[in-house]
Design a protein around this motif. Structure first.
Motif, PDB file in Angstrom:
ATOM      1  N   PRO A  32      34.964  30.323  42.570  1.00 39.75           N
ATOM      2  CA  PRO A  32      35.252  31.754  42.748  1.00 39.75           C
ATOM      3  C   PRO A  32      35.504  32.496  41.431  1.00 39.75           C
ATOM      4  N   MET A  33      36.095  31.811  40.449  1.00 37.59           N
ATOM      5  CA  MET A  33      36.337  32.459  39.150  1.00 37.59           C
ATOM      6  C   MET A  33      35.019  32.807  38.473  1.00 37.59           C
ATOM      7  N   TYR A  34      34.074  31.884  38.479  1.00 37.03           N
ATOM      8  CA  TYR A  34      32.783  32.137  37.841  1.00 37.03           C
ATOM      9  C   TYR A  34      31.922  33.081  38.673  1.00 37.03           C
ATOM     10  N   SER A  35      32.097  33.072  39.960  1.00 35.62           N
ATOM     11  CA  SER A  35      31.387  34.022  40.812  1.00 35.62           C
ATOM     12  C   SER A  35      31.848  35.451  40.511  1.00 35.62           C
ATOM     13  N   GLU A  36      33.141  35.610  40.307  1.00 36.17           N
ATOM     14  CA  GLU A  36      33.670  36.929  39.958  1.00 36.17           C
ATOM     15  C   GLU A  36      33.156  37.372  38.584  1.00 36.17           C
ATOM     16  N   TYR A  37      33.082  36.451  37.642  1.00 39.92           N
ATOM     17  CA  TYR A  37      32.556  36.782  36.318  1.00 39.92           C
ATOM     18  C   TYR A  37      31.097  37.234  36.419  1.00 39.92           C
ATOM     19  N   VAL A  93      30.993  48.959  26.610  1.00 40.19           N
ATOM     20  CA  VAL A  93      32.019  48.599  27.588  1.00 40.19           C
ATOM     21  C   VAL A  93      32.336  47.124  27.386  1.00 40.19           C
ATOM     22  N   ASN A  94      33.605  46.824  27.153  1.00 37.70           N
ATOM     23  CA  ASN A  94      34.054  45.462  26.924  1.00 37.70           C
ATOM     24  C   ASN A  94      35.080  45.105  27.992  1.00 37.70           C
ATOM     25  N   VAL A  95      34.824  44.030  28.719  1.00 40.25           N
ATOM     26  CA  VAL A  95      35.737  43.540  29.752  1.00 40.25           C
ATOM     27  C   VAL A  95      36.239  42.169  29.303  1.00 40.25           C
ATOM     28  N   ASP A  96      37.544  42.068  29.093  1.00 35.51           N
ATOM     29  CA  ASP A  96      38.160  40.843  28.597  1.00 35.51           C
ATOM     30  C   ASP A  96      39.347  40.529  29.505  1.00 35.51           C
ATOM     31  N   TYR A  97      39.241  39.459  30.290  1.00 33.32           N
ATOM     32  CA  TYR A  97      40.310  39.139  31.232  1.00 33.32           C
ATOM     33  C   TYR A  97      40.487  37.638  31.386  1.00 33.32           C
ATOM     34  N   GLU A  98      41.596  37.272  31.994  1.00 36.91           N
ATOM     35  CA  GLU A  98      41.945  35.869  32.197  1.00 36.91           C
ATOM     36  C   GLU A  98      42.325  35.660  33.656  1.00 36.91           C
ATOM     37  N   VAL A  99      41.878  34.548  34.210  1.00 33.66           N
ATOM     38  CA  VAL A  99      42.207  34.194  35.593  1.00 33.66           C
ATOM     39  C   VAL A  99      42.962  32.872  35.558  1.00 33.66           C
ATOM     40  N   ARG A 100      44.091  32.834  36.240  1.00 38.74           N
ATOM     41  CA  ARG A 100      44.908  31.619  36.299  1.00 38.74           C
ATOM     42  C   ARG A 100      45.095  31.259  37.774  1.00 38.74           C
ATOM     43  N   LYS A 101      44.649  30.057  38.127  1.00 41.18           N
ATOM     44  CA  LYS A 101      44.774  29.563  39.502  1.00 41.18           C
ATOM     45  C   LYS A 101      45.587  28.276  39.499  1.00 41.18           C
ATOM     46  N   PRO A 102      46.549  28.143  40.410  1.00 38.94           N
ATOM     47  CA  PRO A 102      47.308  26.881  40.485  1.00 38.94           C
ATOM     48  C   PRO A 102      46.405  25.751  40.972  1.00 38.94           C
ATOM     49  N   LEU A 103      46.559  24.580  40.354  1.00 39.52           N
ATOM     50  CA  LEU A 103      45.751  23.430  40.732  1.00 39.52           C
ATOM     51  C   LEU A 103      46.592  22.432  41.516  1.00 39.52           C
ATOM     52  N   ILE A 107      50.395  22.386  37.292  1.00 39.95           N
ATOM     53  CA  ILE A 107      49.153  22.389  36.510  1.00 39.95           C
ATOM     54  C   ILE A 107      48.266  23.517  37.010  1.00 39.95           C
ATOM     55  N   ASP A 108      47.854  24.376  36.079  1.00 42.28           N
ATOM     56  CA  ASP A 108      47.005  25.512  36.420  1.00 42.28           C
ATOM     57  C   ASP A 108      45.628  25.352  35.787  1.00 42.28           C
ATOM     58  N   VAL A 109      44.657  26.018  36.394  1.00 42.19           N
ATOM     59  CA  VAL A 109      43.321  26.153  35.819  1.00 42.19           C
ATOM     60  C   VAL A 109      43.250  27.566  35.261  1.00 42.19           C
ATOM     61  N   VAL A 110      42.895  27.687  33.991  1.00 43.18           N
ATOM     62  CA  VAL A 110      42.830  28.988  33.337  1.00 43.18           C
ATOM     63  C   VAL A 110      41.398  29.246  32.900  1.00 43.18           C
ATOM     64  N   GLY A 111      40.896  30.406  33.263  1.00 42.13           N
ATOM     65  CA  GLY A 111      39.567  30.819  32.824  1.00 42.13           C
ATOM     66  C   GLY A 111      39.672  32.112  32.051  1.00 42.13           C
ATOM     67  N   ARG A 112      39.125  32.142  30.851  1.00 41.88           N
ATOM     68  CA  ARG A 112      39.090  33.362  30.046  1.00 41.88           C
ATOM     69  C   ARG A 112      37.652  33.845  30.016  1.00 41.88           C
ATOM     70  N   PHE A 113      37.491  35.107  30.362  1.00 49.03           N
ATOM     71  CA  PHE A 113      36.147  35.659  30.471  1.00 49.03           C
ATOM     72  C   PHE A 113      36.038  36.919  29.628  1.00 49.03           C
ATOM     73  N   GLN A 114      34.890  37.090  29.018  1.00 50.17           N
ATOM     74  CA  GLN A 114      34.627  38.257  28.195  1.00 50.17           C
ATOM     75  C   GLN A 114      33.182  38.679  28.423  1.00 50.17           C
ATOM     76  N   ALA A 115      32.997  39.942  28.743  1.00 46.32           N
ATOM     77  CA  ALA A 115      31.647  40.473  28.946  1.00 46.32           C
ATOM     78  C   ALA A 115      31.545  41.810  28.210  1.00 46.32           C
ATOM     79  N   GLU A 116      30.376  42.079  27.678  1.00 44.70           N
ATOM     80  CA  GLU A 116      30.169  43.318  26.938  1.00 44.70           C
ATOM     81  C   GLU A 116      28.810  43.885  27.312  1.00 44.70           C
ATOM     82  N   GLN A 117      28.771  45.200  27.446  1.00 45.28           N
ATOM     83  CA  GLN A 117      27.514  45.870  27.778  1.00 45.28           C
ATOM     84  C   GLN A 117      27.419  47.149  26.969  1.00 45.28           C
ATOM     85  N   GLU A 118      26.280  47.349  26.360  1.00 39.17           N
ATOM     86  CA  GLU A 118      26.047  48.580  25.618  1.00 39.17           C
ATOM     87  C   GLU A 118      25.353  49.575  26.538  1.00 39.17           C
TER      88      GLU A 118
END
Length: 128
Positions: A32-37, A93-103, A107-118
């Protein structure tokens, strides 16, 4: 004459099943984290194709972006994660966010995502 048995023991099968279960559980947290990205990337590409997007103000661009995310049920991207800056005759447009899900337990799973569009003006498609 003794025949040697072949195959997996019950304990071996349970261990393999346990390892497969852990990977399946981690996949249920990560997919789900990568699907949202992917949705964020698609939304950025979508607003880049909007006609006249470079003539809009930053608040309108942000609104169009979040409307696209709302349709896709993306809930981890907040307005403070989106930065819009002017570049030449358009925007970046720069989107920089982090998703933290409990495992498991603490212990958590952390995903850091960054996307940029001109966002640029479309060139005239006249004949040369």
């Amino acid at each position: 004459m003794k025949r040697q048995q072949r195959g997996m023991t019950l304990i071996g099968f349970i261990m393999v099943l346990g390892v497969a279960g852990v990977f399946a559980y981690m996949g249920m947290k990560l997919i789900p984290m990568y699907s949202e990205y992917y949705t964020v990337k698609q939304s950025l590409e979508g607003i880049a194709k909007e006609p006249g997007i470079t003539t809009q103000d930053t608040a309108r661009i942000k609104d169009l972006f979040f409307r696209r995310l709302y349709v896709s049920y993306a809930e981890n991207v907040k307005p403070e994660h989106v930065k819009i800056t002017r570049k030449d005759a358009g925007f970046v447009v720069n989107v920089d966010y982090e998703v933290r899900k409990p495992l498991i337990a603490n212990i958590d799973v952390v995903g850091r995502f960054q996307a940029e569009q001109e966002l640029r003006r479309e060139r005239d498609s006249g004949s040369y």
